[in-house]
Scaffold this active site. Structure first.
Site, PDB file in Angstrom:
ATOM      1  N   GLU A   6     -77.659-124.573  32.824  1.00  0.00           N
ATOM      2  CA  GLU A   6     -79.069-124.990  32.887  1.00  0.00           C
ATOM      3  C   GLU A   6     -79.316-125.408  34.323  1.00  0.00           C
ATOM      4  O   GLU A   6     -78.902-126.489  34.741  1.00  0.00           O
ATOM      5  CB  GLU A   6     -79.324-126.152  31.923  1.00  0.00           C
ATOM      6  CG  GLU A   6     -78.967-125.861  30.478  1.00  0.00           C
ATOM      7  CD  GLU A   6     -79.763-124.703  29.868  1.00  0.00           C
ATOM      8  OE1 GLU A   6     -80.912-124.486  30.294  1.00  0.00           O
ATOM      9  OE2 GLU A   6     -79.228-124.013  28.990  1.00  0.00           O
ATOM     10  N   SER A  11     -77.629-127.830  39.914  1.00  0.00           N
ATOM     11  CA  SER A  11     -78.253-126.921  40.889  1.00  0.00           C
ATOM     12  C   SER A  11     -77.745-125.485  40.712  1.00  0.00           C
ATOM     13  O   SER A  11     -76.681-125.247  40.144  1.00  0.00           O
ATOM     14  CB  SER A  11     -77.935-127.407  42.303  1.00  0.00           C
ATOM     15  OG  SER A  11     -76.529-127.393  42.491  1.00  0.00           O
ATOM     16  N   PRO A  49     -70.122-137.068  34.554  1.00  0.00           N
ATOM     17  CA  PRO A  49     -71.451-137.324  35.122  1.00  0.00           C
ATOM     18  C   PRO A  49     -71.468-137.023  36.621  1.00  0.00           C
ATOM     19  O   PRO A  49     -70.423-136.778  37.229  1.00  0.00           O
ATOM     20  CB  PRO A  49     -71.665-138.818  34.863  1.00  0.00           C
ATOM     21  CG  PRO A  49     -70.306-139.398  34.695  1.00  0.00           C
ATOM     22  CD  PRO A  49     -69.369-138.301  34.259  1.00  0.00           C
ATOM     23  N   SER A  50     -72.665-137.090  37.203  1.00  0.00           N
ATOM     24  CA  SER A  50     -72.800-136.923  38.658  1.00  0.00           C
ATOM     25  C   SER A  50     -72.134-138.105  39.361  1.00  0.00           C
ATOM     26  O   SER A  50     -72.238-139.249  38.901  1.00  0.00           O
ATOM     27  CB  SER A  50     -74.285-136.887  39.010  1.00  0.00           C
ATOM     28  OG  SER A  50     -74.448-137.165  40.390  1.00  0.00           O
ATOM     29  N   CYS A  89     -86.153-130.887  36.666  1.00  0.00           N
ATOM     30  CA  CYS A  89     -85.971-129.441  36.841  1.00  0.00           C
ATOM     31  C   CYS A  89     -87.268-128.701  36.580  1.00  0.00           C
ATOM     32  O   CYS A  89     -87.610-127.755  37.278  1.00  0.00           O
ATOM     33  CB  CYS A  89     -84.861-128.938  35.925  1.00  0.00           C
ATOM     34  SG  CYS A  89     -85.125-129.305  34.182  1.00  0.00           S
ATOM     35  N   ALA A  94     -72.971-133.013  34.006  1.00  0.00           N
ATOM     36  CA  ALA A  94     -74.396-133.388  34.038  1.00  0.00           C
ATOM     37  C   ALA A  94     -74.857-133.722  35.463  1.00  0.00           C
ATOM     38  O   ALA A  94     -74.047-134.081  36.325  1.00  0.00           O
ATOM     39  CB  ALA A  94     -74.623-134.581  33.117  1.00  0.00           C
TER      40      ALA A  94
END
Ligand code: NAD
Length: 481
Positions: free
Chosen positions: A246, A225, A174-175, A280, A147
């Site tokens: 995505e 990204s 996660p990031s 996004c 994510a």
């Protein structure tokens, strides 16, 4: 129950892996200083977590669908009960206003409930005297859910919930900019799920890469990204893993001729500034008829000047900081470059002189053709207003030259917009709104904005593969039936 949240303090300082895998500070972007320590997950721990997920998979896949639904509903209740602590961490690490963080966590909790109601019924394809053919949807195995930093809790749950309902087990990363809310969510959800079915691992791109190449992982569901998506597609290709990507967007908003620009300015501003532009499907460029573009730009600039930026913990704050210094520098660099190329800043346009990563709502006109601010995703609170002379079909064709294809909005007369709605090369066309997403409507990008879709029944199917049952009916069976 195995630990669902994996971090380590075992990596010795100075060890070559320490910088990449070890514990590290997590910054509060509103203050520009660390507020927490993320545990970090070592490669060995990651392998152990994936092995646990692989071992848990057959049992979870064989669990009746209704029992899996119940577990998702338990996740819904558990996360709903923890909105306050999770949202508090989310605001501290991501920067968004606390009321928006609460809304994100509530929506994530509700996503479990929405997903629990989806159907995965087998289908009968052929019913003939000599043959009966049916179709079922079976899970892939272990799913890697990776994510981004902008909506870390919600976008993770958009993967975790359908993947689990379909019978997969999930390892979520996660990031590295926003791990703390996901780590807390991992601890909460682990109480509602069987051991091994779900885990959160903390780390950066290296850990993500290792996760995506592990042989037990059969599907990588990624949001982030375009560059990282491309790398993940390459990593997954060697083992022919399935991917759902995505990716970024550079959504245009096209104001049609004859539209009262004053009446659409507020919605355009909101569409561009949501989450300080870190969305996004935010409006990332506005095309307006030349005769009205200045009036529109002035109205947007007025709103930009009166926007309240600040620490997300301050109830007065409307817009928080950018999530990281790197993101601040990217946005500032693109605006500075546009100005050097002749563009004019009507509002904002300078990094705020205060602690934290604050870039003010910014309105720019007079972009040189081909400016990066028009063709690349800036992912910040910047609205370039670009005039066009001729018919909107031509300007949509110009907007389509960007390799992104997430969304586009058309503003003005609905009938005229409907005639044009087939033109934008993207996954969603909005008319008189932008970025409206729903749990029961598919969302995905065309071209560089992604592969596959998320949300609703369409998103759920991505977490399954088709399995055909073809039964030849013998004479005796036919006589009996
Ligand atoms: P990012 O690509 O920098 O990072 C996303 C995640 O990918 C992080 O967890 C990161 O650690 C991981 N990662 C990076 N390289 C990897 C690799 N080689 N292998 C495995 N994992 C890797 O994105 P970000 O800055 O966190 O998020 C912003 C981007 O996400 C924007 O481009 C935005 O448009 C996009 N986004 C898209 C959608 C969508 O639904 N299409 C939704 C939200 C955000």
């Amino acid at each position: 129950m195995s630990a669902p949240v994996v971090g380590s303090t075992a990596t010795a300082p100075g060890h070559p892996g320490a910088a990449r895998y070890g514990p590290r500070p997590v910054e509060n972007p509103a203050l520009g200083e660390a507020f927490a320590q993320a545990p970090g997950c070592t490669p060995e721990q990651l392998d152990g977590v994936i092995d646990d997920a692989a071992r848990a998979f057959p049992g979870w896949a064989a669990t009746p669908l209704d029992a899996r639904r119940e577990r998702l509903l338990a996740c819904h209740r558990a996360l709903l009960a923890a909105v306050e602590p999770v949202a508090g961490l989310l605001t501290r690490e991501q920067g968004k206003p606390l009321r928006h963080a609460r809304a994100e966590v509530r929506l994530a909790a509700d996503w479990f409930a929405h997903t629990a109601r989806l159907e995965l019924a087998p289908e009968r394809l052929v019913e003939e005297p000599a043959a009966r053919v049916g179709l079922e949807r079976v899970p892939h195995g272990v799913v890697a859910a990776i994510a981004p930093s902008n909506y870390p809790v919600l976008l993770a749950v958009c993967k975790i919930a359908p993947a689990l309902l379909a019978g997969n087990t999930v390892v979520h990363k996660p990031s590295p900019d926003t791990p703390m809310s996901s780590l807390m969510m991992g601890r909460i959800l682990s109480e509602a799920l069987p051991a091994g079915t779900f885990a959160v691992v903390d780390g950066g791109a290296e850990l993500g890469a290792r996760l995506t190449v592990h042989p037990a992982v059969r599907l990588v569901s990624f949001t982030g990204s375009v560059d990282a998506g491309r790398a993940i597609a390459r990593q997954a290709a060697a083992d022919l893993k399935r991917v759902v990507l995505e990716l970024g967007g550079n959504d245009p908003a096209v104001v049609l001729p004859g539209t009262d620009v004053a009446s659409v300015a507020r919605d355009l501003f909101a569409g561009a500034m949501t989450n300080s532009g870190q969305f996004c499907a935010a409006v990332k460029r506005v095309y307006a008829p030349r005769t009205e573009h200045r009036q529109l730009a002035d109205a947007l600039a007025e709103m930009a000047r009166s926007a309240v930026m600040g620490d997300g913990l301050d109830p007065a704050t409307e817009y928080g900081p950018l999530v990281s210094r790197a993101q601040l520098e990217r946005v500032a660099g693109m605006v500075d470059e546009a100005v050097a190329g002749g563009a004019r800043v009507l509002a904002g346009g300078r990094v705020l002189d205060r602690a934290g990563h604050f870039y003010p709502p910014t309105v720019v006109t007079g972009l040189a053709p081909g400016s990066r601010l028009e063709v690349e995703e800036q992912f910040g609170p910047v609205i370039p207003v670009i005039p066009y002379d001729d018919d909107p079909e031509q300007v949509i064709a110009r907007a389509n030259t960007s390799p992104y294809g997430l969304g586009c909005s058309l503003w003005g007369d609905e009938g005229r917009a409907l005639v044009l709605a087939g033109r934008p090369a993207c996954g969603t066309v909005w008319i008189n709104t932008h970025g409206a997403l729903r749990h029961d409507v598919p969302f995905g990008g065309h071209r560089h904005s992604g592969i596959g879709v998320e949300y609703g029944a369409w998103g759920l199917r991505e977490y399954t593969q088709l399995k055909v049952h073809h039964i030849a009916l013998r004479q005796a069976d036919r006589e009996m039936s």
